[in-house]
Design an enzyme around this catalytic site. Structure first.
Site, PDB file in Angstrom:
ATOM      1  N   GLN A  18       8.995  -3.133 -59.985  1.00 44.25           N
ATOM      2  CA  GLN A  18       8.967  -2.298 -58.782  1.00 44.25           C
ATOM      3  C   GLN A  18      10.095  -1.272 -58.665  1.00 44.25           C
ATOM      4  O   GLN A  18       9.854  -0.120 -58.267  1.00 44.25           O
ATOM      5  CB  GLN A  18       8.972  -3.193 -57.526  1.00 44.25           C
ATOM      6  CG  GLN A  18       8.793  -2.396 -56.259  1.00 44.25           C
ATOM      7  CD  GLN A  18       8.786  -3.210 -54.981  1.00 44.25           C
ATOM      8  OE1 GLN A  18       9.329  -2.776 -53.984  1.00 44.25           O
ATOM      9  NE2 GLN A  18       8.184  -4.391 -54.976  1.00 44.25           N
ATOM     10  N   GLU A 141      13.915  -8.794 -56.688  1.00 51.34           N
ATOM     11  CA  GLU A 141      14.025  -8.392 -55.281  1.00 51.34           C
ATOM     12  C   GLU A 141      14.868  -9.312 -54.377  1.00 51.34           C
ATOM     13  O   GLU A 141      15.924  -8.923 -53.901  1.00 51.34           O
ATOM     14  CB  GLU A 141      12.599  -8.295 -54.718  1.00 51.34           C
ATOM     15  CG  GLU A 141      12.471  -8.183 -53.229  1.00 51.34           C
ATOM     16  CD  GLU A 141      12.992  -6.873 -52.685  1.00 51.34           C
ATOM     17  OE1 GLU A 141      12.557  -5.832 -53.160  1.00 51.34           O
ATOM     18  OE2 GLU A 141      13.833  -6.897 -51.764  1.00 51.34           O
ATOM     19  N   ASP A 170      14.270  -3.957 -54.426  1.00 49.67           N
ATOM     20  CA  ASP A 170      13.519  -3.193 -55.431  1.00 49.67           C
ATOM     21  C   ASP A 170      13.333  -1.722 -55.052  1.00 49.67           C
ATOM     22  O   ASP A 170      13.957  -0.838 -55.619  1.00 49.67           O
ATOM     23  CB  ASP A 170      12.136  -3.822 -55.637  1.00 49.67           C
ATOM     24  CG  ASP A 170      12.204  -5.083 -56.481  1.00 49.67           C
ATOM     25  OD1 ASP A 170      13.241  -5.306 -57.123  1.00 49.67           O
ATOM     26  OD2 ASP A 170      11.224  -5.834 -56.497  1.00 49.67           O
ATOM     27  N   GLY A 250      23.263  -2.211 -35.041  1.00 48.77           N
ATOM     28  CA  GLY A 250      23.930  -0.934 -35.305  1.00 48.77           C
ATOM     29  C   GLY A 250      25.024  -0.623 -34.309  1.00 48.77           C
ATOM     30  O   GLY A 250      26.119  -0.240 -34.669  1.00 48.77           O
ATOM     31  N   GLY A 251      24.749  -0.836 -33.051  1.00 58.61           N
ATOM     32  CA  GLY A 251      25.714  -0.481 -32.018  1.00 58.61           C
ATOM     33  C   GLY A 251      25.065  -0.559 -30.648  1.00 58.61           C
ATOM     34  O   GLY A 251      25.706  -0.922 -29.664  1.00 58.61           O
TER      35      GLY A 251
HETATM   36  C1  LIG Z   1      12.967  -7.386 -63.884  1.00 62.30           C
HETATM   37  C2  LIG Z   1      13.491  -8.306 -64.965  1.00 62.30           C
HETATM   38  C3  LIG Z   1      14.099  -9.562 -64.335  1.00 62.30           C
HETATM   39  C4  LIG Z   1      12.275  -8.701 -65.825  1.00 62.30           C
HETATM   40  O1  LIG Z   1      12.701  -9.432 -66.942  1.00 62.30           O
HETATM   41  P1  LIG Z   1      11.682  -9.742 -68.145  1.00 62.30           P
HETATM   42  O2  LIG Z   1      10.308  -9.887 -67.638  1.00 62.30           O
HETATM   43  O3  LIG Z   1      12.233 -10.872 -68.914  1.00 62.30           O
HETATM   44  O4  LIG Z   1      11.642  -8.372 -68.970  1.00 62.30           O
HETATM   45  P2  LIG Z   1      12.800  -7.656 -69.788  1.00 62.30           P
HETATM   46  O5  LIG Z   1      13.290  -6.481 -69.039  1.00 62.30           O
HETATM   47  O6  LIG Z   1      13.816  -8.651 -70.250  1.00 62.30           O
HETATM   48  O7  LIG Z   1      11.955  -7.129 -71.013  1.00 62.30           O
HETATM   49  C5  LIG Z   1      11.496  -8.036 -72.000  1.00 62.30           C
HETATM   50  C6  LIG Z   1      11.647  -7.459 -73.374  1.00 62.30           C
HETATM   51  O8  LIG Z   1      10.537  -6.605 -73.615  1.00 62.30           O
HETATM   52  C7  LIG Z   1      11.001  -5.410 -74.204  1.00 62.30           C
HETATM   53  N1  LIG Z   1      10.040  -4.341 -73.933  1.00 62.30           N
HETATM   54  C8  LIG Z   1       9.405  -4.062 -72.794  1.00 62.30           C
HETATM   55  N2  LIG Z   1       8.582  -3.006 -72.958  1.00 62.30           N
HETATM   56  C9  LIG Z   1       8.697  -2.631 -74.243  1.00 62.30           C
HETATM   57  C10 LIG Z   1       8.095  -1.612 -75.043  1.00 62.30           C
HETATM   58  N3  LIG Z   1       7.194  -0.785 -74.533  1.00 62.30           N
HETATM   59  N4  LIG Z   1       8.447  -1.542 -76.335  1.00 62.30           N
HETATM   60  C11 LIG Z   1       9.351  -2.393 -76.877  1.00 62.30           C
HETATM   61  N5  LIG Z   1       9.967  -3.360 -76.173  1.00 62.30           N
HETATM   62  C12 LIG Z   1       9.634  -3.473 -74.870  1.00 62.30           C
HETATM   63  C13 LIG Z   1      12.336  -5.205 -73.567  1.00 62.30           C
HETATM   64  O9  LIG Z   1      13.111  -4.318 -74.308  1.00 62.30           O
HETATM   65  C14 LIG Z   1      12.885  -6.608 -73.599  1.00 62.30           C
HETATM   66  O10 LIG Z   1      13.394  -6.845 -74.867  1.00 62.30           O
HETATM   67  P3  LIG Z   1      14.550  -7.939 -75.217  1.00 62.30           P
HETATM   68  O11 LIG Z   1      13.774  -9.168 -75.533  1.00 62.30           O
HETATM   69  O12 LIG Z   1      15.327  -7.369 -76.347  1.00 62.30           O
HETATM   70  O13 LIG Z   1      15.376  -8.094 -73.995  1.00 62.30           O
HETATM   71  C15 LIG Z   1      14.523  -7.574 -65.867  1.00 62.30           C
HETATM   72  O14 LIG Z   1      13.884  -6.513 -66.519  1.00 62.30           O
HETATM   73  C16 LIG Z   1      15.714  -7.030 -65.088  1.00 62.30           C
HETATM   74  O15 LIG Z   1      16.613  -7.757 -64.669  1.00 62.30           O
HETATM   75  N6  LIG Z   1      15.740  -5.698 -64.896  1.00 62.30           N
HETATM   76  C17 LIG Z   1      16.837  -5.016 -64.267  1.00 62.30           C
HETATM   77  C18 LIG Z   1      16.842  -5.215 -62.780  1.00 62.30           C
HETATM   78  C19 LIG Z   1      15.531  -4.862 -62.147  1.00 62.30           C
HETATM   79  O16 LIG Z   1      15.076  -3.740 -62.229  1.00 62.30           O
HETATM   80  N7  LIG Z   1      14.971  -5.831 -61.439  1.00 62.30           N
HETATM   81  C20 LIG Z   1      13.899  -5.599 -60.505  1.00 62.30           C
HETATM   82  C21 LIG Z   1      12.648  -5.280 -61.056  1.00 62.30           C
HETATM   83  S1  LIG Z   1      11.617  -4.847 -59.702  1.00 62.30           S
END
Ligand SMILES: CC(C)(COP(=O)(O)OP(=O)(O)OC[C@H]1O[C@@H](n2cnc3c(N)ncnc32)[C@H](O)[C@@H]1OP(=O)(O)O)[C@@H](O)C(=O)NCCC(=O)NCCS
Length: 423
Positions: A18, A141, A170, A250-251
Protein backbone atom coordinates in the site's frame (compact mmCIF):
# COMPACT_ATOMS: atom_id res chain seq x y z
CA UNK A 1 -1.05 22.21 -24.47
CA UNK A 2 -0.90 19.59 -21.75
CA UNK A 3 -3.53 19.89 -19.08
CA UNK A 4 -2.10 17.38 -16.59
CA UNK A 5 0.28 18.71 -13.94
CA UNK A 6 2.83 15.87 -14.20
CA UNK A 7 2.50 15.12 -17.91
CA UNK A 8 5.76 13.70 -19.30
CA UNK A 9 7.16 12.55 -15.93
CA UNK A 10 8.08 8.86 -16.14
CA UNK A 11 7.72 6.88 -12.93
CA UNK A 12 9.23 3.42 -12.55
CA UNK A 13 6.96 1.87 -9.95
CA UNK A 14 8.67 -0.93 -8.07
CA UNK A 15 6.19 -0.83 -5.20
CA UNK A 16 3.88 -3.29 -3.53
CA UNK A 17 1.16 -3.54 -0.88
CA UNK A 18 0.00 0.00 0.00
CA UNK A 19 2.56 2.65 1.00
CA UNK A 20 4.40 2.78 -2.33
CA UNK A 21 1.35 2.08 -4.55
CA UNK A 22 -0.66 4.88 -2.89
CA UNK A 23 2.15 7.30 -3.75
CA UNK A 24 2.56 6.25 -7.38
CA UNK A 25 -1.21 6.12 -7.93
CA UNK A 26 -1.46 9.77 -6.86
CA UNK A 27 1.42 10.69 -9.18
CA UNK A 28 -0.49 8.88 -11.95
CA UNK A 29 -3.71 10.73 -11.18
CA UNK A 30 -1.76 13.97 -11.49
CA UNK A 31 -0.63 12.92 -14.96
CA UNK A 32 2.68 11.05 -14.54
CA UNK A 33 3.26 7.94 -16.70
CA UNK A 34 3.49 5.20 -14.10
CA UNK A 35 4.86 1.77 -14.99
CA UNK A 36 4.25 -0.83 -12.30
CA UNK A 37 6.84 -3.63 -12.35
CA UNK A 38 5.75 -6.92 -10.81
CA UNK A 39 6.99 -10.49 -10.52
CA UNK A 40 5.66 -12.66 -13.39
CA UNK A 41 3.05 -15.13 -12.16
CA UNK A 42 2.33 -13.69 -8.75
CA UNK A 43 2.59 -9.92 -9.14
CA UNK A 44 1.95 -7.58 -6.23
CA UNK A 45 0.77 -9.93 -3.47
CA UNK A 46 -2.29 -7.74 -2.88
CA UNK A 47 -3.76 -8.85 -6.23
CA UNK A 48 -4.92 -11.93 -4.29
CA UNK A 49 -5.75 -10.38 -0.93
CA UNK A 50 -9.39 -10.72 0.19
CA UNK A 51 -10.67 -11.42 -3.30
CA UNK A 52 -14.38 -10.74 -3.70
CA UNK A 53 -14.76 -11.70 -7.38
CA UNK A 54 -13.37 -15.07 -8.37
CA UNK A 55 -10.48 -14.77 -10.79
CA UNK A 56 -10.38 -10.98 -10.59
CA UNK A 57 -7.76 -8.77 -8.98
CA UNK A 58 -8.82 -7.77 -5.48
CA UNK A 59 -10.22 -4.39 -4.56
CA UNK A 60 -7.08 -3.87 -2.46
CA UNK A 61 -4.99 -4.03 -5.60
CA UNK A 62 -7.37 -2.23 -7.93
CA UNK A 63 -7.99 0.66 -5.54
CA UNK A 64 -4.27 1.38 -5.05
CA UNK A 65 -3.01 0.77 -8.57
CA UNK A 66 -5.18 2.81 -10.90
CA UNK A 67 -3.56 5.14 -13.43
CA UNK A 68 -0.69 2.69 -14.05
CA UNK A 69 0.51 0.28 -16.71
CA UNK A 70 1.78 -3.15 -15.69
CA UNK A 71 5.03 -4.80 -16.77
CA UNK A 72 5.94 -8.27 -15.56
CA UNK A 73 9.60 -8.15 -14.66
CA UNK A 74 11.70 -10.65 -12.76
CA UNK A 75 14.73 -8.60 -11.74
CA UNK A 76 16.54 -11.77 -10.61
CA UNK A 77 17.32 -12.97 -14.17
CA UNK A 78 20.08 -11.46 -16.32
CA UNK A 79 17.53 -10.28 -18.90
CA UNK A 80 15.37 -8.86 -16.09
CA UNK A 81 18.32 -6.84 -14.83
CA UNK A 82 18.88 -5.60 -18.39
CA UNK A 83 15.23 -4.47 -18.66
CA UNK A 84 15.45 -2.72 -15.30
CA UNK A 85 18.67 -1.00 -16.37
CA UNK A 86 17.03 0.33 -19.53
CA UNK A 87 14.01 1.50 -17.54
CA UNK A 88 16.16 3.28 -14.94
CA UNK A 89 18.02 5.09 -17.72
CA UNK A 90 14.81 6.56 -19.13
CA UNK A 91 12.85 7.26 -15.93
CA UNK A 92 12.54 10.47 -13.96
CA UNK A 93 11.52 8.80 -10.73
CA UNK A 94 11.87 5.27 -9.33
CA UNK A 95 9.71 4.39 -6.36
CA UNK A 96 10.17 1.27 -4.20
CA UNK A 97 9.07 -0.04 -0.83
CA UNK A 98 10.69 -3.45 -0.58
CA UNK A 99 12.20 -4.72 2.63
CA UNK A 100 15.36 -2.91 3.72
CA UNK A 101 18.31 -3.95 1.54
CA UNK A 102 16.20 -5.78 -1.09
CA UNK A 103 17.08 -3.37 -3.89
CA UNK A 104 20.81 -3.67 -3.06
CA UNK A 105 20.48 -7.47 -3.12
CA UNK A 106 18.97 -7.20 -6.61
CA UNK A 107 22.13 -5.34 -7.64
CA UNK A 108 20.48 -1.93 -7.80
CA UNK A 109 21.97 0.04 -4.91
CA UNK A 110 21.48 3.83 -4.91
CA UNK A 111 25.10 4.21 -6.06
CA UNK A 112 24.51 1.92 -9.05
CA UNK A 113 21.19 3.57 -9.92
CA UNK A 114 22.85 7.01 -9.83
CA UNK A 115 25.59 5.78 -12.14
CA UNK A 116 22.95 4.63 -14.62
CA UNK A 117 20.99 7.88 -14.42
CA UNK A 118 22.42 10.80 -12.41
CA UNK A 119 19.19 12.76 -12.81
CA UNK A 120 16.91 10.08 -11.37
CA UNK A 121 14.99 10.47 -8.14
CA UNK A 122 14.90 7.26 -6.11
CA UNK A 123 12.04 7.36 -3.62
CA UNK A 124 11.78 4.72 -0.88
CA UNK A 125 9.50 3.87 2.00
CA UNK A 126 10.87 1.79 4.87
CA UNK A 127 9.60 1.10 8.38
CA UNK A 128 12.35 3.07 10.09
CA UNK A 129 14.73 5.81 8.98
CA UNK A 130 18.24 5.00 7.80
CA UNK A 131 20.53 5.01 10.82
CA UNK A 132 17.69 4.08 13.22
CA UNK A 133 18.48 1.13 15.50
CA UNK A 134 15.64 -0.88 13.87
CA UNK A 135 16.40 0.11 10.28
CA UNK A 136 16.55 -3.49 9.04
CA UNK A 137 13.06 -4.43 10.32
CA UNK A 138 10.07 -5.10 8.08
CA UNK A 139 6.99 -3.07 8.95
CA UNK A 140 3.28 -3.08 8.07
CA UNK A 141 0.57 -0.47 8.63
CA UNK A 142 -0.50 -1.09 12.23
CA UNK A 143 3.07 -1.70 13.36
CA UNK A 144 3.92 1.81 12.18
CA UNK A 145 0.87 3.25 13.91
CA UNK A 146 2.26 1.75 17.12
CA UNK A 147 5.88 2.78 16.61
CA UNK A 148 4.93 6.33 15.58
CA UNK A 149 2.87 7.10 18.70
CA UNK A 150 -0.64 7.06 17.19
CA UNK A 151 -1.75 3.88 18.97
CA UNK A 152 -0.68 4.82 22.49
CA UNK A 153 -2.72 8.02 22.20
CA UNK A 154 -5.84 6.59 20.51
CA UNK A 155 -8.78 5.05 22.38
CA UNK A 156 -10.09 5.49 25.90
CA UNK A 157 -8.06 5.79 29.08
CA UNK A 158 -9.62 2.59 30.49
CA UNK A 159 -9.22 0.58 27.29
CA UNK A 160 -6.27 -0.84 25.35
CA UNK A 161 -4.15 1.11 22.85
CA UNK A 162 -6.18 1.32 19.62
CA UNK A 163 -5.20 1.54 15.96
CA UNK A 164 -6.97 3.94 13.61
CA UNK A 165 -9.13 2.89 10.67
CA UNK A 166 -7.20 5.42 8.58
CA UNK A 167 -3.99 4.14 6.96
CA UNK A 168 -1.66 6.37 8.93
CA UNK A 169 1.23 3.96 8.45
CA UNK A 170 0.80 3.05 4.77
CA UNK A 171 -1.04 5.62 2.67
CA UNK A 172 0.16 8.45 4.88
CA UNK A 173 3.78 7.41 4.29
CA UNK A 174 3.02 7.25 0.57
CA UNK A 175 1.62 10.79 0.67
CA UNK A 176 4.73 12.04 2.48
CA UNK A 177 6.85 10.31 -0.16
CA UNK A 178 4.82 11.97 -2.91
CA UNK A 179 5.55 15.40 -1.39
CA UNK A 180 9.26 14.51 -1.25
CA UNK A 181 9.24 13.41 -4.91
CA UNK A 182 7.59 16.64 -6.04
CA UNK A 183 10.16 18.70 -4.09
CA UNK A 184 13.00 16.63 -5.60
CA UNK A 185 11.57 17.15 -9.10
CA UNK A 186 11.54 20.90 -8.49
CA UNK A 187 15.15 20.71 -7.18
CA UNK A 188 16.16 18.76 -10.28
CA UNK A 189 14.40 21.31 -12.44
CA UNK A 190 16.71 23.99 -10.98
CA UNK A 191 19.96 22.02 -10.63
CA UNK A 192 19.66 19.08 -13.01
CA UNK A 193 20.54 16.76 -10.13
CA UNK A 194 18.61 13.74 -8.93
CA UNK A 195 18.61 12.51 -5.36
CA UNK A 196 17.32 9.83 -3.02
CA UNK A 197 14.11 10.62 -1.12
CA UNK A 198 13.34 8.42 1.87
CA UNK A 199 10.32 8.28 4.15
CA UNK A 200 10.15 6.09 7.24
CA UNK A 201 6.66 4.96 8.22
CA UNK A 202 7.41 5.65 11.89
CA UNK A 203 8.38 9.24 11.02
CA UNK A 204 5.32 9.80 8.81
CA UNK A 205 3.03 8.65 11.66
CA UNK A 206 4.93 10.75 14.19
CA UNK A 207 4.58 13.76 11.91
CA UNK A 208 0.81 13.42 12.26
CA UNK A 209 1.11 13.09 16.04
CA UNK A 210 2.84 16.44 16.50
CA UNK A 211 0.28 17.66 19.05
CA UNK A 212 0.89 14.53 21.13
CA UNK A 213 4.57 15.41 21.44
CA UNK A 214 3.44 18.94 22.27
CA UNK A 215 1.30 17.43 25.06
CA UNK A 216 4.18 15.30 26.35
CA UNK A 217 6.25 18.42 26.83
CA UNK A 218 3.38 20.37 28.42
CA UNK A 219 2.74 17.43 30.76
CA UNK A 220 6.38 17.26 31.81
CA UNK A 221 6.52 21.00 32.43
CA UNK A 222 3.17 21.53 34.20
CA UNK A 223 1.93 18.09 35.30
CA UNK A 224 -1.48 18.74 33.70
CA UNK A 225 -3.32 18.62 30.39
CA UNK A 226 -6.47 20.60 30.96
CA UNK A 227 -8.26 19.77 27.74
CA UNK A 228 -8.10 16.02 28.42
CA UNK A 229 -11.06 14.47 30.30
CA UNK A 230 -8.82 12.94 32.99
CA UNK A 231 -8.85 16.13 35.11
CA UNK A 232 -12.63 16.45 35.32
CA UNK A 233 -13.03 12.69 35.84
CA UNK A 234 -10.41 12.77 38.61
CA UNK A 235 -8.30 10.14 36.89
CA UNK A 236 -4.51 10.01 37.09
CA UNK A 237 -2.92 11.70 34.09
CA UNK A 238 0.30 9.63 34.21
CA UNK A 239 3.69 10.69 32.90
CA UNK A 240 3.20 10.35 29.17
CA UNK A 241 0.57 11.74 26.75
CA UNK A 242 -2.53 9.70 27.62
CA UNK A 243 -5.45 8.46 25.55
CA UNK A 244 -8.16 11.11 25.56
CA UNK A 245 -11.12 9.18 24.18
CA UNK A 246 -12.94 11.52 21.82
CA UNK A 247 -11.53 14.72 23.32
CA UNK A 248 -10.45 17.47 20.94
CA UNK A 249 -6.72 16.91 20.95
CA UNK A 250 -5.65 19.81 18.78
CA UNK A 251 -6.64 22.64 21.06
CA UNK A 252 -10.40 23.08 20.77
CA UNK A 253 -12.29 20.79 23.14
CA UNK A 254 -14.95 18.58 21.61
CA UNK A 255 -16.78 15.28 21.93
CA UNK A 256 -18.95 12.78 20.10
CA UNK A 257 -22.68 13.39 20.73
CA UNK A 258 -25.52 10.92 20.39
CA UNK A 259 -28.14 11.69 17.75
CA UNK A 260 -31.59 10.32 17.04
CA UNK A 261 -31.45 6.57 16.48
CA UNK A 262 -28.15 5.98 18.31
CA UNK A 263 -29.69 3.03 20.18
CA UNK A 264 -29.78 0.96 16.97
CA UNK A 265 -27.46 2.80 14.57
CA UNK A 266 -23.81 2.68 15.66
CA UNK A 267 -23.04 5.76 13.58
CA UNK A 268 -25.89 8.02 14.67
CA UNK A 269 -23.49 10.50 16.22
CA UNK A 270 -21.90 13.87 15.46
CA UNK A 271 -18.63 15.44 16.51
CA UNK A 272 -19.24 18.76 18.23
CA UNK A 273 -16.46 21.26 18.84
CA UNK A 274 -16.81 23.53 21.84
CA UNK A 275 -14.78 26.24 20.15
CA UNK A 276 -13.89 28.89 22.73
CA UNK A 277 -14.60 31.78 20.39
CA UNK A 278 -18.05 30.35 19.58
CA UNK A 279 -19.15 30.05 23.22
CA UNK A 280 -21.80 32.78 22.90
CA UNK A 281 -23.30 31.11 19.82
CA UNK A 282 -23.26 27.70 21.52
CA UNK A 283 -25.19 29.21 24.45
CA UNK A 284 -27.77 30.65 22.04
CA UNK A 285 -28.03 27.35 20.23
CA UNK A 286 -28.66 25.27 23.36
CA UNK A 287 -30.94 27.89 24.92
CA UNK A 288 -28.60 28.76 27.77
CA UNK A 289 -28.11 32.50 27.21
CA UNK A 290 -27.41 32.88 30.94
CA UNK A 291 -24.11 30.93 30.53
CA UNK A 292 -22.73 33.57 28.14
CA UNK A 293 -21.68 35.97 30.89
CA UNK A 294 -21.64 33.58 33.83
CA UNK A 295 -18.06 33.52 35.18
CA UNK A 296 -18.62 29.85 36.07
CA UNK A 297 -18.97 29.05 32.35
CA UNK A 298 -17.76 31.83 30.10
CA UNK A 299 -14.08 30.90 29.90
CA UNK A 300 -12.29 27.73 28.96
CA UNK A 301 -10.72 27.63 32.45
CA UNK A 302 -14.13 28.00 34.14
CA UNK A 303 -15.58 25.18 32.03
CA UNK A 304 -12.64 22.88 32.65
CA UNK A 305 -14.43 20.86 35.34
CA UNK A 306 -17.86 21.15 33.66
CA UNK A 307 -17.05 19.93 30.16
CA UNK A 308 -19.20 16.82 30.43
CA UNK A 309 -22.06 18.84 31.93
CA UNK A 310 -21.88 21.14 28.89
CA UNK A 311 -21.70 18.16 26.53
CA UNK A 312 -24.73 16.53 28.17
CA UNK A 313 -26.68 19.77 27.79
CA UNK A 314 -25.86 19.91 24.06
CA UNK A 315 -26.61 16.21 23.70
CA UNK A 316 -30.13 16.76 25.05
CA UNK A 317 -30.71 18.56 21.73
CA UNK A 318 -28.63 16.35 19.42
CA UNK A 319 -30.37 13.18 20.59
CA UNK A 320 -33.69 14.52 19.31
CA UNK A 321 -32.34 15.12 15.80
CA UNK A 322 -30.94 13.15 12.90
CA UNK A 323 -27.13 13.64 12.69
CA UNK A 324 -27.39 15.55 9.40
CA UNK A 325 -30.20 17.74 10.72
CA UNK A 326 -28.14 18.56 13.82
CA UNK A 327 -25.04 19.32 11.72
CA UNK A 328 -27.05 21.74 9.60
CA UNK A 329 -28.45 23.38 12.73
CA UNK A 330 -24.96 23.82 14.22
CA UNK A 331 -23.74 25.28 10.92
CA UNK A 332 -26.48 27.90 11.16
CA UNK A 333 -24.71 29.05 14.34
CA UNK A 334 -21.33 28.78 12.56
CA UNK A 335 -20.23 25.98 14.89
CA UNK A 336 -17.81 23.33 13.54
CA UNK A 337 -19.73 20.04 13.75
CA UNK A 338 -20.01 17.02 11.48
CA UNK A 339 -21.79 13.66 11.20
CA UNK A 340 -20.05 10.35 11.89
CA UNK A 341 -20.41 9.04 8.33
CA UNK A 342 -20.59 5.31 7.71
CA UNK A 343 -18.95 3.86 4.61
CA UNK A 344 -22.39 2.97 3.30
CA UNK A 345 -23.19 6.68 3.38
CA UNK A 346 -19.84 7.75 1.93
CA UNK A 347 -20.01 5.27 -0.95
CA UNK A 348 -23.32 6.66 -2.17
CA UNK A 349 -22.93 10.32 -1.13
CA UNK A 350 -24.01 12.38 -4.16
CA UNK A 351 -21.75 15.30 -3.17
CA UNK A 352 -18.63 13.09 -3.06
CA UNK A 353 -19.56 11.70 -6.49
CA UNK A 354 -20.13 15.22 -7.82
CA UNK A 355 -16.71 16.47 -6.67
CA UNK A 356 -15.12 13.23 -7.99
CA UNK A 357 -13.67 12.18 -4.66
CA UNK A 358 -15.56 8.90 -4.95
CA UNK A 359 -15.26 7.64 -8.53
CA UNK A 360 -16.60 4.60 -10.37
CA UNK A 361 -14.30 2.92 -12.87
CA UNK A 362 -14.80 -0.07 -15.14
CA UNK A 363 -12.51 -3.10 -15.06
CA UNK A 364 -12.42 -5.79 -17.79
CA UNK A 365 -12.59 -8.70 -15.32
CA UNK A 366 -14.28 -7.44 -12.17
CA UNK A 367 -16.64 -4.88 -13.79
CA UNK A 368 -17.45 -1.59 -12.12
CA UNK A 369 -15.87 -0.70 -8.79
CA UNK A 370 -15.58 2.36 -6.62
CA UNK A 371 -12.31 4.03 -5.87
CA UNK A 372 -11.17 7.25 -4.27
CA UNK A 373 -10.21 9.97 -6.70
CA UNK A 374 -7.65 12.68 -6.12
CA UNK A 375 -8.33 14.60 -2.92
CA UNK A 376 -6.28 17.39 -4.50
CA UNK A 377 -8.22 19.55 -6.94
CA UNK A 378 -6.52 21.85 -9.46
CA UNK A 379 -7.97 24.95 -11.09
CA UNK A 380 -6.09 24.34 -14.34
CA UNK A 381 -4.79 20.78 -14.48
CA UNK A 382 -6.96 17.77 -15.25
CA UNK A 383 -7.02 14.82 -12.86
CA UNK A 384 -8.07 11.58 -14.47
CA UNK A 385 -8.86 8.38 -12.58
CA UNK A 386 -8.42 5.17 -14.56
CA UNK A 387 -8.69 1.48 -13.69
CA UNK A 388 -5.85 -0.71 -12.44
CA UNK A 389 -4.03 -2.81 -15.05
CA UNK A 390 -4.11 -6.59 -15.31
CA UNK A 391 -0.85 -8.33 -14.42
CA UNK A 392 1.48 -7.90 -17.39
CA UNK A 393 -1.15 -6.11 -19.46
CA UNK A 394 1.47 -3.79 -20.94
CA UNK A 395 4.55 -6.06 -20.89
CA UNK A 396 4.79 -6.47 -24.65
CA UNK A 397 4.31 -2.82 -25.59
CA UNK A 398 6.80 -1.68 -22.93
CA UNK A 399 9.45 -4.22 -23.91
CA UNK A 400 9.04 -3.32 -27.59
CA UNK A 401 9.44 0.36 -26.75
CA UNK A 402 12.66 -0.51 -24.89
CA UNK A 403 14.03 -1.99 -28.15
CA UNK A 404 13.54 -5.73 -27.61
CA UNK A 405 12.62 -7.79 -30.67
CA UNK A 406 9.61 -10.12 -30.85
CA UNK A 407 11.95 -13.14 -30.53
CA UNK A 408 13.71 -11.69 -27.48
CA UNK A 409 10.36 -11.06 -25.84
CA UNK A 410 9.26 -14.61 -26.62
CA UNK A 411 12.44 -15.96 -25.01
CA UNK A 412 11.97 -13.77 -21.95
CA UNK A 413 8.41 -15.09 -21.55
CA UNK A 414 9.75 -18.66 -21.87
CA UNK A 415 12.49 -18.19 -19.26
CA UNK A 416 10.23 -16.43 -16.72
CA UNK A 417 11.69 -12.93 -17.04
CA UNK A 418 8.35 -11.52 -18.10
CA UNK A 419 4.74 -12.53 -18.79
CA UNK A 420 1.82 -10.98 -20.56
CA UNK A 421 -1.91 -10.69 -20.07
CA UNK A 422 -4.66 -9.49 -22.32
CA UNK A 423 -7.41 -7.14 -21.23
C1 LIG B 1 5.92 -4.74 3.22
C2 LIG B 1 6.96 -5.77 3.62
C3 LIG B 1 6.83 -6.10 5.11
C4 LIG B 1 6.66 -7.03 2.79
O1 LIG B 1 7.68 -7.98 2.98
P1 LIG B 1 7.76 -9.28 2.04
O2 LIG B 1 6.42 -9.70 1.61
O3 LIG B 1 8.58 -10.28 2.74
O4 LIG B 1 8.44 -8.73 0.70
P2 LIG B 1 9.90 -8.14 0.47
O5 LIG B 1 9.84 -6.67 0.32
O6 LIG B 1 10.85 -8.69 1.49
O7 LIG B 1 10.21 -8.76 -0.95
C5 LIG B 1 10.48 -10.15 -1.07
C6 LIG B 1 11.61 -10.39 -2.03
O8 LIG B 1 11.07 -10.36 -3.35
C7 LIG B 1 11.92 -9.60 -4.17
N1 LIG B 1 11.15 -9.08 -5.30
C8 LIG B 1 9.93 -8.54 -5.30
N2 LIG B 1 9.56 -8.20 -6.55
C9 LIG B 1 10.58 -8.56 -7.36
C10 LIG B 1 10.80 -8.49 -8.76
N3 LIG B 1 9.89 -8.00 -9.58
N4 LIG B 1 11.96 -8.98 -9.23
C11 LIG B 1 12.90 -9.51 -8.41
N5 LIG B 1 12.76 -9.58 -7.08
C12 LIG B 1 11.60 -9.11 -6.56
C13 LIG B 1 12.44 -8.55 -3.25
O9 LIG B 1 13.59 -7.96 -3.77
C14 LIG B 1 12.72 -9.36 -2.02
O10 LIG B 1 13.95 -9.99 -2.18
P3 LIG B 1 14.91 -10.49 -0.96
O11 LIG B 1 14.46 -11.89 -0.72
O12 LIG B 1 16.30 -10.34 -1.45
O13 LIG B 1 14.62 -9.60 0.20
C15 LIG B 1 8.39 -5.27 3.27
O14 LIG B 1 8.49 -5.11 1.88
C16 LIG B 1 8.74 -3.95 3.95
O15 LIG B 1 9.02 -3.88 5.15
N6 LIG B 1 8.75 -2.86 3.16
C17 LIG B 1 9.16 -1.56 3.62
C18 LIG B 1 8.10 -0.92 4.47
C19 LIG B 1 6.76 -0.88 3.80
O16 LIG B 1 6.60 -0.29 2.75
N7 LIG B 1 5.78 -1.45 4.48
C20 LIG B 1 4.39 -1.24 4.17
C21 LIG B 1 3.92 -1.83 2.98
S1 LIG B 1 2.28 -1.23 2.76
Amino acid sequence: MSTKALEGIKVLDFTHVQAGPACTQLLGQMGAEVLKCEMPGSGDSTRNWLQDVEGADSLYFTMFNGNKRSLCLNARTAEGKDILTRLIKQSDVMVENFAPGALDRMGFSWENIQKLNPGIILASVKGYAEGHANESYKVYENVAQCTGGATSTTGFWDGPPTVSGAALGDSNSGMHLCIGILAALEYRHRTGRGQKVAVAMQDAVLNLCRVKLRDQQRLERTGRLDEYPQGELKLPIGDSTPRGGNAGGGGQPGWILKCKGWETDGNAYVYFTVQASAWGKICDMIKKPEWKDDPNYNTFEARRDKFFQVIKTIEAFSVTMDKHEFTKWAAEYDIPCGPVNSFKELAYDPSLRKVKTIVEVDHPVRGKYLTIGSPIKFSESDVEVTRAPLLGEHSEEVLKSLGYSADEIKNMIANGTTATAKA
